[in-house]
Design an enzyme around this catalytic site. Structure first.
Site, mmCIF file in Angstrom:
data_model
loop_
_atom_site.group_PDB
_atom_site.id
_atom_site.type_symbol
_atom_site.label_atom_id
_atom_site.label_comp_id
_atom_site.label_asym_id
_atom_site.label_seq_id
_atom_site.Cartn_x
_atom_site.Cartn_y
_atom_site.Cartn_z
ATOM 1 N N GLU A 61 0.837 -1.201 0.000
ATOM 2 C CA GLU A 61 0.000 0.000 0.000
ATOM 3 C C GLU A 61 0.873 1.254 0.000
ATOM 4 O OE1 GLU A 61 -3.499 1.869 2.940
ATOM 5 O OE2 GLU A 61 -2.213 0.217 3.612
ATOM 6 N N LYS A 130 -9.102 3.054 -2.183
ATOM 7 C CA LYS A 130 -9.397 2.351 -0.937
ATOM 8 C C LYS A 130 -10.803 2.685 -0.476
ATOM 9 C CE LYS A 130 -7.169 1.437 3.561
ATOM 10 N NZ LYS A 130 -5.946 1.716 4.362
ATOM 11 N N CYS A 186 -5.636 -2.828 2.269
ATOM 12 C CA CYS A 186 -5.443 -2.931 3.711
ATOM 13 C C CYS A 186 -6.744 -3.081 4.498
ATOM 14 C CB CYS A 186 -4.630 -1.747 4.212
ATOM 15 S SG CYS A 186 -3.866 -2.083 5.832
ATOM 16 N N GLY A 381 -6.163 -60.259 5.048
ATOM 17 C CA GLY A 381 -5.708 -59.149 4.221
ATOM 18 C C GLY A 381 -6.044 -57.810 4.848
ATOM 19 N N LEU A 382 -5.763 -56.759 4.114
ATOM 20 C CA LEU A 382 -5.780 -55.405 4.672
ATOM 21 C C LEU A 382 -7.191 -54.894 4.980
ATOM 22 C CD1 LEU A 382 -3.614 -53.294 5.336
ATOM 23 C CD2 LEU A 382 -3.964 -52.340 3.051
ATOM 24 N N SER A 384 -10.294 -56.350 5.305
ATOM 25 C CA SER A 384 -11.075 -57.014 6.354
ATOM 26 C C SER A 384 -10.437 -56.809 7.719
ATOM 27 C CB SER A 384 -11.215 -58.507 6.049
ATOM 28 O OG SER A 384 -9.960 -59.169 6.067
ATOM 29 N N THR A 491 -16.388 -54.968 3.749
ATOM 30 C CA THR A 491 -14.958 -54.685 3.884
ATOM 31 C C THR A 491 -14.376 -53.954 2.688
ATOM 32 O OG1 THR A 491 -14.397 -56.846 2.942
ATOM 33 C CG2 THR A 491 -14.631 -56.718 5.335
ATOM 34 N N CYS A 502 -14.179 -55.450 -7.614
ATOM 35 C CA CYS A 502 -15.025 -56.150 -6.652
ATOM 36 C C CYS A 502 -16.053 -56.944 -7.455
ATOM 37 C CB CYS A 502 -15.725 -55.173 -5.702
ATOM 38 S SG CYS A 502 -16.617 -53.823 -6.494
#
EC number: 6.3.5.1
Length: 704
Positions: A61, A130, A186, A381-382, A384, A491, A502
């Site tokens: 400014e 301003k 400002c 596994g991861l 479940s 899961t 899936c």
């Protein structure tokens, strides 16, 4: 041909071609009431910005005069010198690419205004006065200046040019239409409704504040909060400057703080109390901001409700010679794991919050249905594993015994000794009711009924062979739930839903309630590690409880080190699984990256690839979750394109029908979910052609 390939590569590696803009905030040294010196310092910083490829640079400014001139502002000599200094800046801008936004006092209609002047390409494009003048505590601006609404003119003559004048101006880069910026000064951002709020509704994506802002104890932290919140509320980037070295110390001090935020996220901050001129840069994602405004429909409602204010804004188009045909790589940090914070403390906080969201949601589902038992299949596994951990914590918090978790491991034709041992150890560590059902006899009966060759002794491992096993496990789980007055806990995770990895209607797809459905694989990995490291699995301070917790943590670490596999095709006799999931669908760490930017922001494949290349092509680039868990993986552009092609085809063409009927599940993060009742509604018979076509615009490789 070589030139064509090079040009294609350069354009791909240029941030402006992916709707980013490099912006800067400069804080030059200044001298009070010495505009010629201040102009030269401003030009020097502007040249730094141009060399770095910036599109715009904001200065403090009243930077051409210095903020602390007080009643000197009413001296004609100073005001004339400021206009001469502006002429120097305008002339210099003719050889520089970025727009320069400089502050100065300016006479208009026998009144004096505190102004921001927008300069580019050797021209003045607009002047913004301003709006709010502080006249309290150490501030006496109303003594020297008039506020923006003290004149009705909308155009002034400055340095021989007719120039737009007013607080309601939005400046647009002609060849980068998403780069639309507004300037306030400002105090304007410290008021209850800043002018930039209306500017954002009028289309400004970058909000600029030319500030002087003297320093006080605690003020720097408040500025950060103020700028962060304004950028977040306005769904915009916000650039903030402060006056630095050279302002008068008669009654005040100055720290030269410069800030850049984007939609509430911190991008850059200067070091404070520097003795020299300084500048900060950040690469702002303009497309992200535009997408957020399109996605958040209440933004549009705000435009309608404030239509009178929005209508006051004028758009000023300006030419900016942005460097598009050269390589200009992104200098913004792109996390390799967008679902997992890089900072270990924030990562632990994320894991704690996600885990408890899952637990609370499951508790509510059990309470509201008046069911006290759950059935879950445990494979070793991861996915479940994590679902079982959530069930255990939910039972603890409900005051129910963990034996109300009816856990079943169901070995089939391809179950490895390793995962079977892990399943047994895990169920023992959890303390659930654990049983084992060998599904091979029932699967064999099904294969016989189907007339499948395997039932006659032939080694035919086709999709039918695989799905008979997956379906048999699910059939057992649902019938067990009926028999035991329980619900089946799903899961399958978000990454599997995104990629269609899936089997329709089986356990990783269908259940009564799925606690993992909006948690991606990369985050599940860290959730399980967090449970292991924090001893969440056990409980109590007695030695037996501690020993049990340690045993649980050990098996969790073993599970984390196990290859991800559906284990549906028998191995070759060495105990290792024949199938490794990531060989078929690509590495989860890269596919989760693709998922995040496709689902969360709707980015085109070319931009997703650009971001992936930025994050992953260099072994040392980007940040890992922490050193202890770092890997050395890196991906070049051919690997990124190959895996992105897999992702796009599976996500947009082949998998939606599976997502259209998923069970209830809690949404855990802003990264999105694929619930048809929540973040993602899409036709099951859509095509991937437009996404794959965009992928083909990416060069085949990039020479390092």
């Amino acid at each position: 041909m070589h030139k064509v390939a090079a040009d294609m590569t350069n354009r791909f590696l240029n941030l402006y071609n992916h709707d980013y803009a490099r912006v800067a905030v400069g804080v030059p040294q200044c001298r009070v009431a010495d505009p010629a010196y201040n102009a030269q310092q401003t030009i020097a910083v502007a040249r730094q910005a141009a060399k770095a490829g910036a599109a715009l640079v904001a200065f403090p400014e009243l930077g051409l005069s210095a903020y602390t001139c007080e009643d000197l502002f009413h001296q004609r000599a100073l005001l004339d010198a400021c206009e001469a200094a502006l002429a120097e800046v305008v002339a210099a801008s003719g050889k520089l690419a970025p727009a320069l936004i400089v502050g100065m006092p300016l006479r208009v209609d026998q009144r004096l205004f505190n102004c921001a002047v927008v300069v580019a390409g050797g021209r003045i494009h607009g002047v913004v006065p301003k709006s709010y003048l502080p006249n309290y505590s150490e501030f006496y601006e109303a003594r020297q200046f008039n506020a923006a609404d003290c004149t009705s003119v909308s155009e002034i003559t400055l340095l021989g040019q007719a120039v737009p004048f007013g607080s309601s101006l939005v400046f647009e880069a002609a060849d980068q239409p998403l780069l639309r910026f507004h300037v306030e000064i400002c105090e304007d951002v410290w008021v209850p409704i800043p002018p930039s709020s209306f500017a954002a509704l009028a289309g400004a994506t970058v909000l600029v504040n030319l500030s002087a802002s003297n320093v006080l104890v605690g003020k720097a932290a408040y500025r950060r909060q103020l700028v962060a919140q304004q950028s977040a509320r306005c769904l915009a980037a916000y650039l903030y400057s402060s006056a630095g070295q050279g302002e008068s110390s008669t009654d005040l001090a100055w720290d030269g703080q410069a800030l850049i935020y984007e939609n509430g996220d911190f991008l850059a901050e200067s070091e404070r109390f520097l003795d020299t001129s300084h500048i900060i840069f950040a690469d702002v994602d303009l497309e992200r901001l535009a997408h957020e405004r399109m996605h958040q429909t209440t933004f549009g409602q705000s435009v309608r409700r404030h239509a009178d204010e929005v209508a006051k804004f004028r758009v000023v188009r300006m030419e900016l010679p942005l460097p598009r045909d050269v390589a200009l790589p992104l200098e913004r940090a792109i996390e390799r794991f967008p679902y997992v914070p890089a900072d270990p403390a924030r990562r632990d906080e994320r894991c704690h919050e996600v885990y408890n969201i899952q637990v609370q949601a499951l508790m509510q589902r059990l309470s509201s249905s008046h069911i006290k038992k759950v059935v879950i299949g445990v494979s070793g596994g991861l996915d479940s594993t994590h679902a079982l951990l959530v069930c255990a914590k939910a039972m603890d918090r409900l005051g129910l015994p963990r034996t109300n978790i009816l856990a079943y491991t169901m070995p089939g034709f391809a179950t490895s000794d390793r995962t079977l041992r892990q399943a047994r150890r895990l169920m023992e560590a959890v303390g659930c009711a654990a049983e084992e059902i060998d599904i091979r006899p029932s699967c064999m009966q099904m294969l016989k009924d189907l007339g499948h060759p395997y039932a006659s002794g032939e080694e035919v491992f086709d999709v039918t062979f695989e799905n008979v096993q997956a379906g048999e496990r699910t059939n057992h789980l649902f019938r067990l739930a009926n028999h035991k007055q329980a619900i089946v806990i799903g899961t399958g995770d978000l990454s599997e839903l995104a990629l269609g990895w899936c089997t329709y209607g089986v356990g990783d797809h269908m259940s009564h309630y799925n606690v993992n459905a909006s948690v991606p694989k990369t985050l599940i990995t860290h959730l399980v590690r967090w449970v292991a490291e924090t001893g969440q699995l056990g409980g109590g301070a007695e030695p037996p409880a501690k020993a049990k917790a340690a045993a649980g943590s050990n098996v969790l670490i073993d599970i984390l080190e196990t290859d991800i596999s559906p284990e549906l095709v028998p191995g070759k006799g060495n105990g290792a699984p024949e199938q490794k999931t990531e060989h078929f669908i690509g590495p989860y760490e890269l596919q989760d990256f693709n998922l995040y930017y496709t689902l969360r922001f709707g980015f085109a494949p070319s931009k997703v690839a650009f971001l992936a290349y930025t994050a992953w092509h260099d072994r040392d680039a980007g940040r890992w979750p922490d050193a202890a868990h770092a890997t050395c993986n890196q991906y070049d552009l051919p690997a990124i394109k190959k895996n992105l092609r897999i992702f796009l085809d599976r996500f947009f063409r082949t998998s939606q029908f599976k997502r259209s009927c998923v069970p209830n599940a809690p949404k855990v993060g802003t990264g999105g979910s694929l619930s048809p009742r929540g973040d993602w509604r899409a036709p099951s018979d859509g095509e991937a052609a437009v996404w794959l076509a965009r992928l083909d615009t990416i060069p085949d490789d990039v020479n390092a």
